[in-house]
Design a protein around this motif. Structure first.
Motif, mmCIF file in Angstrom:
data_model
loop_
_atom_site.group_PDB
_atom_site.id
_atom_site.type_symbol
_atom_site.label_atom_id
_atom_site.label_comp_id
_atom_site.label_asym_id
_atom_site.label_seq_id
_atom_site.Cartn_x
_atom_site.Cartn_y
_atom_site.Cartn_z
ATOM 1 N N ALA A 333 -18.504 23.503 8.483
ATOM 2 C CA ALA A 333 -17.777 22.237 8.586
ATOM 3 C C ALA A 333 -17.752 21.734 10.020
ATOM 4 O O ALA A 333 -17.943 20.532 10.284
ATOM 5 N N ALA A 334 -17.550 22.637 10.962
ATOM 6 C CA ALA A 334 -17.473 22.235 12.376
ATOM 7 C C ALA A 334 -18.809 21.743 12.899
ATOM 8 O O ALA A 334 -18.871 20.784 13.689
ATOM 9 N N GLU A 335 -19.879 22.391 12.461
ATOM 10 C CA GLU A 335 -21.201 22.021 12.957
ATOM 11 C C GLU A 335 -21.830 20.894 12.151
ATOM 12 O O GLU A 335 -22.839 20.316 12.569
ATOM 13 N N GLY A 336 -21.255 20.601 10.986
ATOM 14 C CA GLY A 336 -21.802 19.536 10.159
ATOM 15 C C GLY A 336 -23.228 19.815 9.730
ATOM 16 O O GLY A 336 -24.111 18.965 9.858
ATOM 17 N N LYS A 337 -23.465 21.024 9.200
ATOM 18 C CA LYS A 337 -24.812 21.362 8.741
ATOM 19 C C LYS A 337 -24.719 22.114 7.422
ATOM 20 O O LYS A 337 -23.663 22.667 7.075
ATOM 21 N N SER A 338 -25.822 22.135 6.702
ATOM 22 C CA SER A 338 -25.837 22.825 5.421
ATOM 23 C C SER A 338 -26.091 24.314 5.621
ATOM 24 O O SER A 338 -26.669 24.738 6.627
ATOM 25 N N GLY A 339 -25.639 25.100 4.645
ATOM 26 C CA GLY A 339 -25.838 26.539 4.700
ATOM 27 C C GLY A 339 -26.384 27.066 3.384
ATOM 28 O O GLY A 339 -26.776 26.295 2.494
ATOM 29 N N ILE A 340 -26.413 28.359 3.270
ATOM 30 C CA ILE A 340 -26.854 29.017 2.039
ATOM 31 C C ILE A 340 -25.710 28.997 1.029
ATOM 32 O O ILE A 340 -24.578 29.357 1.351
ATOM 33 N N THR A 341 -25.993 28.560 -0.178
ATOM 34 C CA THR A 341 -25.006 28.684 -1.247
ATOM 35 C C THR A 341 -25.064 30.108 -1.780
ATOM 36 O O THR A 341 -26.127 30.582 -2.192
ATOM 37 N N LEU A 342 -23.930 30.779 -1.768
ATOM 38 C CA LEU A 342 -23.841 32.165 -2.231
ATOM 39 C C LEU A 342 -22.988 32.192 -3.493
ATOM 40 O O LEU A 342 -21.771 32.018 -3.441
ATOM 41 N N GLN A 343 -23.642 32.386 -4.623
ATOM 42 C CA GLN A 343 -22.913 32.497 -5.883
ATOM 43 C C GLN A 343 -22.425 33.926 -6.014
ATOM 44 O O GLN A 343 -23.208 34.876 -5.911
ATOM 45 N N TYR A 344 -21.128 34.091 -6.286
ATOM 46 C CA TYR A 344 -20.502 35.407 -6.242
ATOM 47 C C TYR A 344 -20.026 35.835 -7.618
ATOM 48 O O TYR A 344 -19.482 35.037 -8.391
ATOM 49 N N GLY A 345 -20.203 37.139 -7.915
ATOM 50 C CA GLY A 345 -19.729 37.724 -9.165
ATOM 51 C C GLY A 345 -18.579 38.678 -8.917
ATOM 52 O O GLY A 345 -18.696 39.613 -8.120
ATOM 53 N N HIS A 346 -17.462 38.472 -9.603
ATOM 54 C CA HIS A 346 -16.240 39.247 -9.350
ATOM 55 C C HIS A 346 -16.238 40.583 -10.078
ATOM 56 O O HIS A 346 -17.107 40.896 -10.893
ATOM 57 N N GLY A 347 -15.213 41.379 -9.819
ATOM 58 C CA GLY A 347 -15.088 42.723 -10.358
ATOM 59 C C GLY A 347 -14.510 42.760 -11.763
ATOM 60 O O GLY A 347 -14.172 41.729 -12.365
ATOM 61 N N LEU A 348 -14.363 43.981 -12.276
ATOM 62 C CA LEU A 348 -13.924 44.227 -13.637
ATOM 63 C C LEU A 348 -12.583 43.580 -13.941
ATOM 64 O O LEU A 348 -11.592 43.808 -13.240
ATOM 65 N N VAL A 371 -19.599 29.652 -0.509
ATOM 66 C CA VAL A 371 -19.421 30.628 -1.582
ATOM 67 C C VAL A 371 -18.819 29.946 -2.809
ATOM 68 O O VAL A 371 -17.813 29.237 -2.707
ATOM 69 N N CYS A 372 -19.446 30.167 -3.947
ATOM 70 C CA CYS A 372 -18.949 29.577 -5.191
ATOM 71 C C CYS A 372 -18.804 30.662 -6.247
ATOM 72 O O CYS A 372 -19.461 31.712 -6.183
ATOM 73 N N ALA A 373 -17.952 30.413 -7.220
ATOM 74 C CA ALA A 373 -17.718 31.411 -8.273
ATOM 75 C C ALA A 373 -17.115 30.757 -9.500
ATOM 76 O O ALA A 373 -16.458 29.710 -9.422
ATOM 77 N N THR A 374 -17.349 31.404 -10.623
ATOM 78 C CA THR A 374 -16.651 31.112 -11.866
ATOM 79 C C THR A 374 -16.290 32.457 -12.480
ATOM 80 O O THR A 374 -16.631 33.506 -11.931
ATOM 81 N N ASN A 375 -15.578 32.447 -13.580
ATOM 82 C CA ASN A 375 -15.150 33.704 -14.197
ATOM 83 C C ASN A 375 -16.241 34.284 -15.096
ATOM 84 O O ASN A 375 -16.967 33.545 -15.761
ATOM 85 N N TRP A 376 -16.320 35.641 -15.109
ATOM 86 C CA TRP A 376 -17.189 36.314 -16.075
ATOM 87 C C TRP A 376 -16.478 36.292 -17.424
ATOM 88 O O TRP A 376 -15.754 37.228 -17.764
#
Length: 665
Positions: A333-348, A371-376
């Motif tokens: 946000a501070a640098e105003g540039k795009s980054g890698i989207t990291l889709q994350y999987g949560h635990g049990l 970082v993005c996520a949804t529920n398993w």
């Protein structure tokens, strides 16, 4: 000449032998019978054993294997209250699990000459007492054996053999034992009367012996003899066929192809419901929303099954909402540039809010991950009541886990399409006139359940080709007894099924349906031999010794099934000899499995869980070497070794007290 004899099918219920279809019949009638019973008589102590077993199949020309399971209400374990499992859903399968617990029973069995997981190479020795034979290649396959130590009752300890990696779909395998000895006398264990009758072609009263005599004489004993296993040395033998790849993966592949094709313009409709500014020192903005996902279950909530059409494939039922979170780090946000989207999987049984963990927020800020996520769905916190009720009341309802989990996999794929589609231009991701979301750059990372189911997800994803699986493993039938997380559920099963053989059998029963979402159904197709219209993946698997929640043995099974490399000097649990891995001499571009040792005491070498107090489950995700390894893969496509020798504690040691991750969030 005909003789009269009592005959029936036997099983153990509440410690008592119960006979079904008991009657006085002639041996001639036994020979004339055309119907197999509900129980295989080869192991008389328990109806279901040995297992998996083609005794429990019937011919069906409509399936990929030409077989279909044939189980009755008496085949599977019966609860202490007399509740049986309805086998209807299991009887749709065209074979057995691809990485099964191969189960039998021998009274007073000694393991002294049985290959253990510490020395798998011994399973290929010419005099090995346990045999696993591929009937197509006539190759003797590596494996290891153990007794079920989840019970103190020594007369109820099933003998289990484990293949070292996923078996081939649709293929028939022969299991055999010879030269097994008694732990008390040291003498060879006598075969059962039923197996002796098959082996030696002698008279039997059970029609199941006569009905299989030709099969054993033509398809089992000669193949064993062709590889040097003498017929008269056998104490037990049988065969089983692994379910076809189509049977195991076909439903999820269909849901992916049909569901993603229904997304308007290739990206889901979504709604932003909440925006939090500066929720932590590392996150500039946290965005919550709802995305519309196609669903294929009876209803969108827990305790549901897939709706199948006449072709046996899931049918589209409409659209429903699934929640998601996107965290934007301060650095981007501070640098105003795009980054890698990291889709994350949560635990049990956790939730998408796991991405708000402090360590992950810090990593996102340091490396520029959105970082993005949804529920398993199927294994998130909302599913706990339904899964618990299933264990308490109705194991017939096991299908709610894999069915809703497959819907959860589809939701994950829809989230990928959201992040690579319209969401990249949402006003909430614009900083200084630039979107921080690069629609062409999306990767995966998951831990625990996110590492386990993450393998399944990566094996079917069309949008993500690089992923890091933290403390992963499979199959569940191997993991559950060895996990402290399973303790409360195992307590339920122990109360309902007092016999230990029934309980451990029950996990195999559940696994048969779970294969459709379990990584064991998929991890042979992740990096090569991929599923239809699916790109090959680059995968890092990171595990830790002393893990109380996901056994390292299941991580090794996953790694072998992917043909993953190991780097030199990989850590070893309690002096084991690591088997089945090619050692990398440099950087890797396919798959690597790497273990870490944080100084925890050795875990039990049995199928029982370690103590929780010394758990290392959440250590690897915090390890700077593993974090750097992940970033290097994501930015260069190369998997490097960041450990100088074995991966022991880093320069700044990780506090193990912070490494036990509760699965309830």
């Amino acid at each position: 000449m005909c003789f009269l004899s009592f005959v029936g099918w036997m099983r153990v219920h509440e410690g008592k032998i119960v006979l079904f279809v008991i009657g006085l019949v002639s041996l001639c009638a036994a020979q004339a019978s055309t119907t197999l019973g509900p129980c295989d008589p080869l192991v008389s102590i328990n109806c279901m054993l040995p297992f998996p077993n083609n005794f429990y199949t019937q011919a069906d020309s409509s399936t990929e294997t030409g077989l279909r399971l044939r189980v009755s209400n008496y085949t599977f374990p019966i609860s202490k209250d007399g509740e049986s499992i309805n086998g209807t859903e299991w009887n749709q399968l065209d074979g057995f699990s691809p990485l099964p617990a191969i189960m039998s029973y021998f009274e007073d069995l000694s393991l002294d000459n049985v290959p253990a997981h510490q020395n798998i190479a011994a399973s290929l020795d010419a005099n090995c007492p346990t045999i696993l034979l591929d009937t197509e290649t006539l190759e003797l396959l590596p494996h290891w054996g153990e007794l079920d130590e989840t019970t103190a009752v020594t007369t109820e300890r099933a003998f289990m053999m484990w293949p070292t990696k996923r078996l081939e779909g649709g293929r028939r395998y022969i299991v055999a034992m010879r030269n097994l000895v008694s732990s008390t006398t040291g003498l060879p264990i006598e075969p059962s009367a039923s197996f002796l009758s098959l082996r030696d072609n002698t008279t039997a009263t059970d029609p199941s012996i006569y009905l299989r005599r030709d099969h054993f004489n033509d398809e089992i004993f000669p193949l064993l003899e062709s590889v040097g296993i003498a017929r008269d040395s056998l104490q037990l033998a049988w065969d089983f066929t692994v379910g076809s790849t189509k049977s195991i993966t076909g439903r999820l592949i269909h849901m992916r192809d049909d569901g993603l094709a229904r997304l308007p313009g290739g990206s889901p409709t979504y709604y932003v419901t909440k925006v939090d500014e500066n929720p932590s020192q590392y996150i500039a903005r946290s965005i919550r929303g709802e995305m519309e996902v196609p669903y294929y279950t009876e209803h969108p909530g827990p305790n549901t099954h897939l709706v199948l059409g006449p072709d046996g494939l899931p049918q589209f039922q409409g659209f429903t909402n699934a929640s998601f979170i996107v965290n934007i780090p301060v650095s981007l946000a501070a640098e105003g540039k795009s980054g890698i989207t990291l889709q994350y999987g949560h635990g049990l049984f956790g939730s998408m809010t796991e991405i708000n963990s402090g360590y992950l927020e810090e990593i996102a800020n340091d490396y520029g991950y959105v970082v993005c996520a949804t529920n398993w769905w199927g294994m998130d916190s909302f599913d706990v009541p339904a899964v618990t009720l299933m264990m308490l009341k109705n194991v017939t309802n096991t299908g709610i886990i894999p069915d809703r989990s497959q819907q959860g996999m589809l939701n994950f794929m829809v989230l990928s399409r959201l992040m690579t589609g319209t969401f990249a231009s949402d006003p909430n991701v614009i900083f200084n006139g630039v979107s921080v979301v690069n629609p062409n750059l999306i990767k995966y990372n998951g831990n625990s359940q996110g590492g386990i189911y993450g393998c399944t997800f990566m094996s079917v994803s069309q949008d993500i080709t690089q992923g890091v699986l933290g403390v992963p493993g499979g199959p569940y039938v191997m993991m559950l007894p060895r996990s402290v997380d399973f303790d409360p559920y195992f307590a339920i099963l122990k109360a309902r099924y007092p016999n230990a053989i029934d309980r451990i059998n029950l996990l195999n029963v559940i696994q048969l349906l779970w294969d459709r979402s379990d990584p064991a159904g998929y991890f042979a197709f992740t990096t090569s031999n991929t599923l239809p219209d699916t790109p090959a993946k680059q995968i890092i698997m990171q595990y830790s010794l002393g893990d109380s929640q996901v056994t390292w043995l299941s991580a090794l099974a996953m790694g072998r099934s992917m043909n993953a490399y190991m780097f030199p000097d990989n850590v070893q649990e309690d002096g084991e000899t690591l088997f089945g891995f090619e050692i990398a001499t440099g950087d890797v571009t396919t798959a690597v499995i790497q273990g870490y040792n944080y100084g925890a005491p050795p875990v039990p070498q049995t199928n029982t869980p370690p103590v929780k107090d010394t758990d290392t489950h959440a250590c690897t995700r915090r390890d700077p070497r593993g974090v750097e390894q992940m970033y290097t893969l994501f930015t260069t496509g190369i998997i490097k070794n960041y450990c100088d020798g074995p991966c022991t504690q880093p320069t700044d040691p990780i506090d193990r007290s912070e490494c036990h991750q509760s699965y309830y969030y």
